[in-house]
Design an enzyme around this catalytic site. Structure first.
Site, PDB file in Angstrom:
ATOM      1  N   ASP A 546       0.861  -1.174   0.000  1.00  0.00           N
ATOM      2  CA  ASP A 546       0.000   0.000   0.000  1.00  0.00           C
ATOM      3  C   ASP A 546       0.906   1.235   0.000  1.00  0.00           C
ATOM      4  O   ASP A 546       2.110   1.137   0.257  1.00  0.00           O
ATOM      5  CB  ASP A 546      -0.890  -0.038   1.252  1.00  0.00           C
ATOM      6  CG  ASP A 546      -1.765   1.187   1.379  1.00  0.00           C
ATOM      7  OD1 ASP A 546      -2.294   1.631   0.340  1.00  0.00           O
ATOM      8  OD2 ASP A 546      -1.909   1.696   2.494  1.00  0.00           O
ATOM      9  N   LYS A 547       0.337   2.406  -0.317  1.00  0.00           N
ATOM     10  CA  LYS A 547       1.165   3.615  -0.330  1.00  0.00           C
ATOM     11  C   LYS A 547       0.958   4.473   0.917  1.00  0.00           C
ATOM     12  O   LYS A 547       1.853   4.642   1.728  1.00  0.00           O
ATOM     13  CB  LYS A 547       0.893   4.460  -1.578  1.00  0.00           C
ATOM     14  CG  LYS A 547       1.832   5.674  -1.686  1.00  0.00           C
ATOM     15  CD  LYS A 547       1.461   6.587  -2.814  1.00  0.00           C
ATOM     16  CE  LYS A 547       0.302   7.491  -2.443  1.00  0.00           C
ATOM     17  NZ  LYS A 547       0.655   8.495  -1.410  1.00  0.00           N
ATOM     18  N   THR A 894      -5.405  16.738  -2.695  1.00  0.00           N
ATOM     19  CA  THR A 894      -6.171  17.959  -2.918  1.00  0.00           C
ATOM     20  C   THR A 894      -7.581  17.841  -2.373  1.00  0.00           C
ATOM     21  O   THR A 894      -8.143  16.748  -2.254  1.00  0.00           O
ATOM     22  CB  THR A 894      -6.238  18.290  -4.414  1.00  0.00           C
ATOM     23  OG1 THR A 894      -6.903  17.223  -5.105  1.00  0.00           O
ATOM     24  CG2 THR A 894      -4.844  18.494  -4.978  1.00  0.00           C
ATOM     25  N   ASP A 975      -4.291   6.511  -5.308  1.00  0.00           N
ATOM     26  CA  ASP A 975      -3.958   7.831  -5.828  1.00  0.00           C
ATOM     27  C   ASP A 975      -4.195   7.911  -7.334  1.00  0.00           C
ATOM     28  O   ASP A 975      -4.323   6.901  -8.030  1.00  0.00           O
ATOM     29  CB  ASP A 975      -2.492   8.154  -5.536  1.00  0.00           C
ATOM     30  CG  ASP A 975      -2.264   8.492  -4.083  1.00  0.00           C
ATOM     31  OD1 ASP A 975      -3.171   9.094  -3.473  1.00  0.00           O
ATOM     32  OD2 ASP A 975      -1.206   8.147  -3.546  1.00  0.00           O
ATOM     33  N   LYS A1081      -7.013  -5.319  -4.660  1.00  0.00           N
ATOM     34  CA  LYS A1081      -5.707  -5.623  -4.075  1.00  0.00           C
ATOM     35  C   LYS A1081      -5.569  -7.112  -3.795  1.00  0.00           C
ATOM     36  O   LYS A1081      -4.562  -7.740  -4.132  1.00  0.00           O
ATOM     37  CB  LYS A1081      -5.516  -4.834  -2.775  1.00  0.00           C
ATOM     38  CG  LYS A1081      -5.356  -3.340  -2.940  1.00  0.00           C
ATOM     39  CD  LYS A1081      -5.134  -2.676  -1.583  1.00  0.00           C
ATOM     40  CE  LYS A1081      -4.968  -1.179  -1.697  1.00  0.00           C
ATOM     41  NZ  LYS A1081      -4.722  -0.545  -0.383  1.00  0.00           N
ATOM     42  N   ARG A1363      32.114 -35.393  -0.868  1.00  0.00           N
ATOM     43  CA  ARG A1363      31.461 -34.118  -0.525  1.00  0.00           C
ATOM     44  C   ARG A1363      32.477 -32.973  -0.542  1.00  0.00           C
ATOM     45  O   ARG A1363      32.179 -31.882  -1.034  1.00  0.00           O
ATOM     46  CB  ARG A1363      30.814 -34.230   0.856  1.00  0.00           C
ATOM     47  CG  ARG A1363      30.245 -32.919   1.391  1.00  0.00           C
ATOM     48  CD  ARG A1363      29.535 -33.121   2.701  1.00  0.00           C
ATOM     49  NE  ARG A1363      28.280 -33.821   2.501  1.00  0.00           N
ATOM     50  CZ  ARG A1363      27.097 -33.197   2.358  1.00  0.00           C
ATOM     51  NH1 ARG A1363      27.043 -31.891   2.403  1.00  0.00           N
ATOM     52  NH2 ARG A1363      25.992 -33.884   2.174  1.00  0.00           N
TER      53      ARG A1363
END
Length: 1410
Positions: A546-547, A894, A975, A1081, A1363
């Site tokens: 998520d942002k 805004t 956004d 999401k 080995r």
């Protein structure tokens, strides 16, 4: 949490609507392959009717005249066991595991006499040890759950006593069994309490009397008995019932879901804090039902008659539908409730008559008619774990209790997650099981063949002498098969599962105690909640983030604003935004936005401010301000001068016109910030001038007195020190004075549960620490605001700092200080924000000094406000729209502001319609929205605000490191596309070297067509990806993909597009999904996780990230500003995004390497132990005889080899943390699964077989050539010596080669490897000292022989040679990233040592004299 998901202005509402949409659309729109993993608790699906002071109708009664509906208790039980059920239930849980059932079967088989196991104790010891250790772990965990349950259930609250709750029987019916158990418990309780009188001191007596007095003041059990007048009395949360009245004070936690009936506020308002519910510290407003807000005392409660029709219990935290039906108390058809009719403390007959009257009244017909039906919604409901704030008291009616409360219904089981290695390991265990069956079949077939050959050669004589069962070859083979299962059973390691649990517990402990992931601000560390996923942290290929609140801080800063087409704040004072920095990184050049010197700006700002008003609430500390523009005050000075003229006798009839041209910019500035100071739901919490809550001033006038005497705890109503008798019966608590004794203060819910226990509990507290607001010493009175969203608090604070300070909210008035003068705005209506409206409006009547007209102030999303503007504002709309676009490009959030002046007649007509819509029963919300939409028209545009949510510290560096490690980072945000791109560049998610592909919303056909064009650039006709375009692994140009929510929805709906999206997912180094919902999401995460069959990680901070977190393989929650709901649902909880770097790159890499090597070494050491038994069967006619002594068999995994592998899995480090962070490319080892895969499992398996061959035949050769040789102890070499020599050598090799596979030899690996060898040798000597045991004398005999030591040394070297050679060749000629980094580390260490040696000061003769 993304902005679009929230809408503009209030981040909470987006989660509301999107969660609602998610629930509604899951079953319809979600593809079948995206089935939800979230499981909620089951509850009653029936609606309920709760009666209050009303007789129950006959339809609601059973044959005993008791209520038919049985409500759940308010007692919360999260524990799994009780004392009586622990043993059987825990054993059942453990033996549900297939592995434990297998080992139980082997133990039972070993006890049978057919298979010659002589020591039954050793047979059951390994399984018993594992079961016992697991049971102890489960007991400790469940004991902690019991303690948490007790703390919750024993919390106290106040409820109405001497009130008959008609929804419950008059007398509690107890079964005979319960009475017997209760009597037994009481008997032993009293027995324990008995103490000789001479041992009891006076102080003991006094303390005991105090305890008994305190206990008597709390009701132990709920009851319908009436012993006096109704009164508020303290009770435990567990006793609260549906239909009870509860009394809550400021600071009290709510014990159950309850409808608010009345509050201390005359308008019925109150505020709640949901910190203990979802971690949000912002206060939420709630309202009482208007028709019951006159309830103010206990007597009022019993005289009020109504019933509640409520919806069935559900998990929706943001929706509630009910109705309160009020009944006329004077209705003759309603019989008097027995609680009011009878009030005798001592008379048993009175109580019996109450019961009789009640039963008779219940049989009467329910003929009452509701006088009024009042709708109830979520704003009238208190939820369990809410805390009352800024409200003196609340009276509420309980409607849901216990597991039917909304918070408990939301605490359903999280999806069961298993790590990728665990899933692969189970396949290897199944493979080993088939190997075990194959080995047993080989022995059975070999037994049959050898028996047949031996019988034919000796005419059956030798067969009878060897084994009587070999008369029947088939039966002998059958017994050999089962005996072989016993001797080969260790090929499936019994201690593997318990060892993995132990190791992962320590890994979780190391993560929790890593100081590099400690956050000082919140006082929290990284909290691992799913300990079994630690190795998945090292295999993450896709990170979904998520942002807002995750990449950003979710701490809003007011940066700029546009008023009447002019931008303020764009002078470079606050510096560049993160998005602007990202834009510069994209363009490859810097732009200087600073137009003025900061000192000149600040000096001019202070000068112009003081010309305009004298700051009392506004800050003059530059460190507190992100918006500083002196031009704003120059414009405001015209308004100030005009207002001064009015006060000096100027005409107040000059009205503000509706045209912007005549108003001038000065009036627009004033109106702009007046709107910000008025249009909100902010609450003033504190004034640091007094250091007290704002509500403290009101408490001096109206408080509740809850006094406690020796017998009870009641609320006494007093006024001005008068006694209770002097107060009229009708006196309301609202006008009473209340004093709360300190010892009765209820505990905060957050203090009840410890922090770690709380995160694992159902309603844990927030881990954040409230450190208080920062102190601004430049203000006379510092105002501390509490808002529902950080956006709103930032706007109100910005208005305060320019002279428009919101001071208080008193009843229906808002007091605002405008440029030094206080005004009271009368609030007429509040049109609340929701995700559908995307706007908030408030209708106020201005004070007479400002005109006295009715005004509507509105703020909301730009697209919503613009379409509601009046005509004739085209130029202003165009200028403001351009400013909004500039704000968005700069990464700012805004909000558009507008207003409207209302004619009184029009408003009165509209208000009547709004009241009708508000009281509507059906479609009330839709009608309210429609009515609000009518008046939110013809608006006058004022401008727009711009707020920045800055990136968290270290986010760009963290993302860059994750990408360098080979992870692909996807950001899922709400956004706008342009804003997301700019933030992507700022966060290093996008770089200027990337080719950026964008896909915007259009119709489905165009979206798919455009997407196919993009896909064709990377995918050939045959469906393969071009090699030059494979993202991180190629040196070619990298690519990034940006898609918005509308286009993404079309892609997810189309099956072919989903397939193509998965194909090109590995091409894109970064992906940004814009304007996505919580459902989208989760669908994206599910698509990649299942389609790519890879390990995914989802990280978020909000409630709308929970579905994404639970859909991923690993979910990480950030316990930040948005709360801890995401952290509570996550597998790991961290405080900041940057801690993901240390969690994955260091701990994830270490844990993956540790678990991988540990499991492979576990399988290897069991193969080398088991296969010598098979080689031995060749020489004993496949008889199924045990080769090793049985004590060595049973202790091999439990004691002799368990230490080194556990230390390897717990403390090994491929490289140090600094090198992990310096060279993150080594993390790709986990992504590519280079350390745990079937190929490496096969290598370890075959290596074990080879080493078993070397060891066995080395000693077989020695044994064959020394047969008949008599040792110093007079014993000839025999099978016991041979098998013990092989066993000792195998155990030594198994421990040494675990050390060989260890990257970092610390003190623990030294101690365990060589300590195990010492323990083994000591055991063989000590065990062989007892004549009754089969190993008697064997230890001293073989240890005294040089052939044993030679054979052991030769076996170790020969067994380890392949080995060693393969490892040498691989590291030097075919190194991977880790091998290279280890060589760099060794080289640098050598250089540091050489430098230190060469720079060592020479010791002179003079030096030695000191």
């Amino acid at each position: 949490m993304s902005q679009a998901a929230r809408g503009v202005g209030d981040p909470r509402h987006a989660a509301i609507s999107t969660n609602d949409n998610l629930r509604r659309s899951t079953s319809v729109n979600r593809p079948k392959e995206f089935a939800s993993k979230v499981k909620n608790r089951k509850t009653s699906k029936r609606e309920r009717r709760v009666f209050v002071n009303l007789p129950l109708p006959s339809t609601h009664l059973d044959r005993r005249n008791d209520p038919k509906v049985k409500y759940v208790s308010n007692r919360i039980v999260t524990s799994k066991y009780t004392t009586l059920t622990f043993v059987p239930k825990n054993l059942f849980e453990q033996f549900r595991r297939a592995a434990n059932m297998y080992f139980l079967f082997m133990a039972i088989l070993g006890l049978l006499p057919f298979f010659s196991v002589n020591n039954p104790v050793l047979t059951v010891l390994p399984l018993s040890t594992v079961v016992f250790i697991t049971a102890c772990k489960d007991a400790v965990e469940d004991y902690n759950r019991h303690k948490i349950d007790k703390q919750f259930n024993s919390s106290t609250c106040y409820y109405l006593q001497n009130f008959v709750n008609v929804n419950y029987p008059m007398e509690k019916r107890v079964s005979l069994f319960d009475r017997i158990i209760s009597s037994i418990v009481d008997f032993f309780t009293e027995l324990v309490k008995i103490k000789p009188k001479d041992q009891k001191s006076s102080r003991d007596v006094q303390d005991q009397s105090k305890v008994e007095e305190r206990q008597e003041s709390i009701d132990e059990e709920p009851s319908n008995k009436v012993n006096g007048d109704p009164e508020w009395k303290k009770t435990y949360w567990r006793n609260v019932r549906v239909g009870d009245f509860i009394f809550l004070r400021n600071g009290d936690a709510v014990p159950a879901d309850a409808i608010i009936l009345s509050t201390s506020e005359s308008e019925g308002g109150c505020f709640v804090e949901t910190k203990d519910l979802d971690g949000e510290t912002n206060l939420k407003p709630r309202k009482a039902i208007p028709d019951t807000n006159n309830i103010g005392s206990a007597k009022d409660c019993v005289e009020t008659k109504f019933y509640i029709d409520a919806e069935a219990p559900n998990s929706n935290l943001y929706s509630f539908s009910a109705a309160v039906a009020l009944v006329d108390p004077a209705d003759p058809d309603i019989q008097q409730p027995p609680a009011v009719a009878t009030r005798n403390r001592d008379s048993i007959q009175s109580v019996q008559s109450v019961s009789t009257n009640r039963r008779s009244s219940r049989n009467s017909n329910f003929s009452m008619q509701a006088q009024k039906s009042v709708p109830v919604n979520i704003n009238n409901l208190l939820l369990r774990a809410h805390v009352i704030r800024n409200t003196e008291w609340v009276i509420a009616m309980v409607v849901y209790t216990g597991v039917e409360t909304k918070i408990m219904l939301n605490s359903g089981e999280t999806p069961s997650k298993r790590s990728r290695i665990e899933k692969e390991m189970n396949k290897e265990v199944i493979f080993n099981f088939f190997v075990l069956i194959a080995l047993a079949l080989i022995c059975a077939i070999g037994s049959a063949i050898s028996s047949a050959n031996l019988s034919s050669k000796t005419n059956g004589i030798a067969t009878k002498l060897l084994d009587s069962n070999r008369d029947s070859i088939a039966f002998a083979a059958f017994l050999t098969f089962w005996a072989s299962l016993i001797i080969f059973q260790n090929i499936i390691p019994i201690s593997l599962y318990i060892s993995i649990e132990f190791v992962k517990t320590f890994q979780a402990y190391f993560i929790y105690n890593d100081l590099d992931m400690w956050d000082e601000d919140t006082q929290t560390s990284c909290v691992p909640k799913s300990w079994n996923l630690s190795d998945d942290l090292g295999q993450i290929e896709y990170v979904f983030s998520d942002k807002t609140g995750t990449l950003t801080r979710n701490v809003m800063q007011f940066r700029e604003c546009s008023i009447n087409g002019k931008v303020y704040g764009r002078n470079g004072w606050a510096g560049k935004t993160d998005a602007e920095k990202g834009k510069e990184a994209m363009q490859g050049q810097e732009t200087d936005v600073t137009k003025q010197d900061p000192e000149d700006i600040w000096r001019s700002y202070l000068t112009e401010m003081r010309k305009t008003f004298e700051p009392k609430y506004a800050s003059t500390d530059p460190s507190f301000l992100t918006f500083v523009d002196p031009e704003l005050f120059r414009g405001l000075q015209h308004v100030k001068n005009k207002d001064d003229g009015l006060e000096d006798g100027g005409s107040s009839s000059e009205k503000v016109t509706e045209t912007d041209s005549s108003r001038g910019n000065a009036e627009n500035i004033k109106e702009f910030f007046t709107l910000l100071a008025v249009c909100h739901t902010v609450v003033l919490e504190k004034s640091l001038e007094t250091g007290k809550d704002e509500s403290d001033d009101n408490k001096a006038e109206s408080e509740a007195l809850i006094s406690s005497d020796t017998n009870s705890s009641t609320i006494d109503i007093t006024q001005n020190g008068s006694s209770t008798d002097d107060i009229p019966n009708k006196l309301s608590l609202r006008f009473a004075k209340v004093s709360i004794k300190k010892h009765l203060n209820t505990k905060r819910l957050g203090s009840i549960v410890p922090s770690l226990g709380g995160l694992n509990s159902l309603v844990g507290p927030s881990p954040s620490v409230n450190k208080g607001p920062p102190i601004d010493g430049t203000v006379a009175v510092q105002l501390v605001y509490q808002a529902e969203s950080p956006d709103e608090a930032a706007l109100v604070s910005a208005a305060k700092n320019v002279g428009f300070a919101f001071l208080r909210r008193n009843n229906n008035y808002l007091r605002v200080d405008i440029l030094g003068t206080e005004y009271d705005f009368e609030v007429l209506n509040v049109l609340e924000f929701n995700s559908t409206r995307k706007r908030m409006s408030i209708i106020v009547r201005r004070p007479k000094e400002l005109g006295g007209d009715v005004a509507l102030f509105c703020k909301g999303a730009d697209n919503v406000i613009m379409e509601r503007l009046a005509a004739g504002q085209d130029d202003l709309i165009a200028a403001t729209t351009k400013d909004i676009d500039d704000f968005s490009n700069a990464g700012l959030r805004t909000l558009t502001l507008a207003y409207r002046t209302l004619e009184p007649a029009y408003y009165a007509e509209w208000a009547a319609k709004y009241r009708e819509a508000s009281t509507s029963i059906e479609d009330r919300n839709a009608k309210i929205d429609a009515t609000a939409d009518e008046i939110e028209r013809e608006l006058i545009l004022l401008g727009a605000t711009a707020i920045e949510d800055k990136l968290q510290e270290g986010v760009p560096e963290c993302i860059a490191t994750l990408r360098e490690a080979g992870m692909k980072v996807w950001v899922l945000t709400g956004d706008k596309l342009e804003t997301a791109i700019n933030i992507g560049f700022a966060a290093q998610l996008l770089t200027k070297d990337m080719k950026l592909w964008t896909l915007r919303t259009a119709n489905k056909k165009d979206v798919i067509s455009r997407f196919n064009e993009i896909v064709d650039k990377f995918i050939d006709i045959d469906g393969s990806i071009r090699e030059a375009d494979k993202g991180e692994s190629s040196s070619a140009r990298q690519h990034a993909f940006v898609v918005d929510g509308g286009a993404l929805a079309h892609l997810l709906e189309d099956k072919l597009s989903r397939t193509k999206l998965l194909q090109v997912a590995e091409v894109f180094a970064s992906v940004i999904c814009c304007r996505v919902s919580p459902l989208q999401k989760a669908l994206v995460v599910e698509l990649v996780r299942k389609g790519k069959r890879t390990v995914t990680l989802a990280i978020g901070d909000g409630a709308n990230d929970v579905s994404m977190i639970q859909a991923a393989n690993v979910g990480v929650g950030i316990s930040g500003q948005e709360g801890v709901q995401a952290a509570m649902a996550a597998d790991y909880a961290i405080a900041q995004f940057r801690y993901l770097q240390k969690l994955l790159i260091v701990h994830g890499h270490w844990d993956y390497m540790r678990i991988s090597e540990m499991i492979l070494n576990f399988f290897y050491k069991n193969v080398i132990w088991v296969f010598p038994v098979l080689w031995y069967q060749i020489y004993c006619l496949f008889s199924g005889n045990i080769f090793y002594d049985y004590s060595l068999v049973q202790l091999y995994n439990m004691i002799f080899t368990v230490g080194p592998v556990i230390v390897l899995g717990t403390t090994d480090q491929s490289v140090t943390a600094s090198y992990c962070l310096r060279y993150p490319g080594i993390y790709s080892i986990g992504i590519k699964q280079l350390r745990y895969n079937r190929f490496r499992f096969a290598l370890y398996f075959l290596d074990g077989i080879w080493q078993s061959l070397v060891v066995y035949y080395t000693f077989h050769f020695i044994h064959y050539n020394t047969q008949g040789v008599v040792s110093s102890s007079a014993y000839s070499t025999g099978t016991d010596e041979f098998s013990t020599a092989v066993a000792v050598t195998v155990i030594i090799i198994a421990n040494l080669f675990v050390g060989f596979n260890t990257y970092h030899w610390n003190v623990f690996i030294w101690v365990t490897v060589f300590g195990e060898i010492v323990i083994l040798l000591a055991f063989v000597l000590a065990y062989g000292a007892f004549p009754s045991l089969t190993l008697y004398g064997i230890g001293t005999q073989i240890f005294s022989q040089g052939t044993f030591w030679f054979g052991m040394l030769f076996g170790i070297l020969a067994a380890g040679l392949p080995r060693y050679l393969i490892t040498f060749i691989k590291q030097w000629f075919y190194p991977d990233d880790l091998d290279i980094v280890k060589q760099i580390k060794a080289k640098e260490k050598q250089q540091r040592w050489t430098k230190a040696k060469t720079t060592k000061p020479e010791i002179t003769i003079e030096d030695t004299t000191h």
